[in-house]
Design an enzyme around this catalytic site. Sequence first.
Site, PDB file in Angstrom:
ATOM      1  N   LEU A 286       0.821  -1.212   0.000  1.00 18.83           N
ATOM      2  CA  LEU A 286       0.000   0.000   0.000  1.00 18.83           C
ATOM      3  C   LEU A 286       0.853   1.258   0.000  1.00 18.83           C
ATOM      4  O   LEU A 286       0.448   2.298  -0.514  1.00 18.83           O
ATOM      5  CB  LEU A 286      -0.913   0.016   1.226  1.00 18.83           C
ATOM      6  CG  LEU A 286      -1.976  -1.064   1.299  1.00 18.83           C
ATOM      7  CD1 LEU A 286      -2.634  -1.069   2.668  1.00 18.83           C
ATOM      8  CD2 LEU A 286      -3.012  -0.864   0.210  1.00 18.83           C
ATOM      9  N   ASP A 407       5.590  13.319  12.635  1.00 15.54           N
ATOM     10  CA  ASP A 407       5.474  13.394  11.169  1.00 15.54           C
ATOM     11  C   ASP A 407       4.034  13.733  10.789  1.00 15.54           C
ATOM     12  O   ASP A 407       3.397  13.003  10.017  1.00 15.54           O
ATOM     13  CB  ASP A 407       5.913  12.083  10.531  1.00 15.54           C
ATOM     14  CG  ASP A 407       6.242  12.249   9.043  1.00 15.54           C
ATOM     15  OD1 ASP A 407       6.341  13.403   8.584  1.00 15.54           O
ATOM     16  OD2 ASP A 407       6.398  11.228   8.348  1.00 15.54           O
TER      17      ASP A 407
END
Length: 603
Positions: A286, A407
């Site tokens: 993915l 992040d």
Amino acid sequence: MKLILILLVLGNLHLAAPDAQGDALFDLRSSLKASPDQLADWNQNQVNPCTWSKVSCDANNNVFSVSMSFMGFTGTLSPRIRVLSKLTILSLQGNQITGGIPEDYGNLTSLTMLDLESNRLTGQIPSSLGNLKNLQFLILSQNNLEGPIPDSLSSLPNLTSILLGYNNLSGPVPDRLFQVSKFNFTGNRLNCGFNNTHSCTSGSGDSSKKSKAGILIGVIVGILVLLLLGCFVLFFWRGRHKGYKREVFVDVPGEVDRRIAFGQLKRFSWRELQVATDNFSERNVLGQGGFGKVYKGVLGDNTKIAVKRLTDYESPGGDAAFQREVEMISVAVHRNLLRLIGFCTTPTERLLVYPYMHNLSVAYRLRELKTGEAVLDWATRKRVALGTARGLEYLHEHCNPKIIHRDVKAANVLLDEDFEAVVGDFGLAKLVDVRKTNVTTQVRGTMGHIAPEYLSTGKSSERTDIFGYGIMLLEIVTGQRAIDFSRLEEEDDVLLLDHVKKLEREKRLDAIVDRNLNKKYNMEEVEMMIKVALLCTQGSPEDRPAMSEVVRMLEGEGLAERWEEWQNVEVTRRQEYDRLQRRFDWGEDSIYNQDAIELSGGR
């Protein structure tokens, strides 16, 4: 290298129902007047109450049992628990609860046991309890209930025990209730004993012993049937899986083929995840990020999952330390946080298992749509901004120890089936001791989203997340990347933050907004979001607002004051910033490329 969607995950999370359950139970806690040290783990910010004490849930996260006996509650019963449509057991025996039994309890149609014995309840028994067609045990003894026994109770087809002794009830007892296996109406002003028509209690002696023996035999037989059924299911499952290629799906040396539960967290075997991902086939990848690849998988029960296979995770103390960290992260349950299903460890592997999500990430919906797919409208973008802020607020201010993401960006904010924001990829964010400043030797994150103090010193805090969140807000408004070298062709700023600051100073807000919105947005709301983004991306971490304050500003509280304060000092800072920026060369030989750059290293 394209911008990486680290987690194109998340499956069908039906959040509305668990959230309503949590709200209802928290209201019950308040109405019962629980002390601060009672039910302390009942957190109103958690979407799923299934991890709370005294609460049990089924496999679909539906609350089916609430048992809080002998806890000394002195408050009243909350009618809001009527929303617990799957509740089968409600036991509040041995408290000092006052007030009446709410009529709304007649909506708990799955209820099989209602035990309110030994409290101080007053008023009449609600006739709405006659709606509880599954009710088997009604225990209201030793209260101060008054009035007649409702005739509606006679229509309960499954009732096997009704105990109403030692109240202030009066009038006749419906004849049908004398046919119940176990009843007790003594200690009231009821007519059951007049003219010896009926006894106020069910029989005792031999018949009682026979009844108990029958129940015991029935329980034993039931257990044996369940064991036999379990053996049959296991035999059938093994038979179906004989077709697997044993030369491919083999046990890894050192792997213990078992599951360890951390609350609702599962430990998967290596072989189980091999099978689910077709031996980690490249066809099932993915996405790929700094920690490794993410694979789509399907479990034996057809549950779709996403498996993150870590490549550079180092855990001092090995397997045990990793398990402790995963256990801690697993309790971070919030409607706006990606749910961790489980994990797998071997001597050489670390894997995390998440639900699979079909609506992918915010970054995908902003910039990488396929033909025919609809862009995010402005209303959805507002919800995404607020939902992300609430998720980060929970990590920063409600987890102990706090969790820093490191992040935050549109690619790591995922969308559930209702397009609600779910913060992902925080599964290996370091757990931070509030007494220490976290310093890393290598910086983890994506260029354009990294706070300047983290990039230059390696020191991170929740304020580094806030900077990344501010950049993400600009992504939501503009639809653009944090770094975009195509702007060089227009002699514009490569960094999205500088680009937006310039247009904001020039009062060209229309030029900021994503063109894909086709001018279908509210300019006042756009301006508000841009202001919040600029406050979050201030150069000094101490000047950035906390996430709880960001949530309030997005909800319309306190933004004007913070913005005015920031404007008073921004002119001086801007002059110094522009002087420093002129020293950088953003030409083609720049170390940065067109797409997001993942920095490796420990978080």
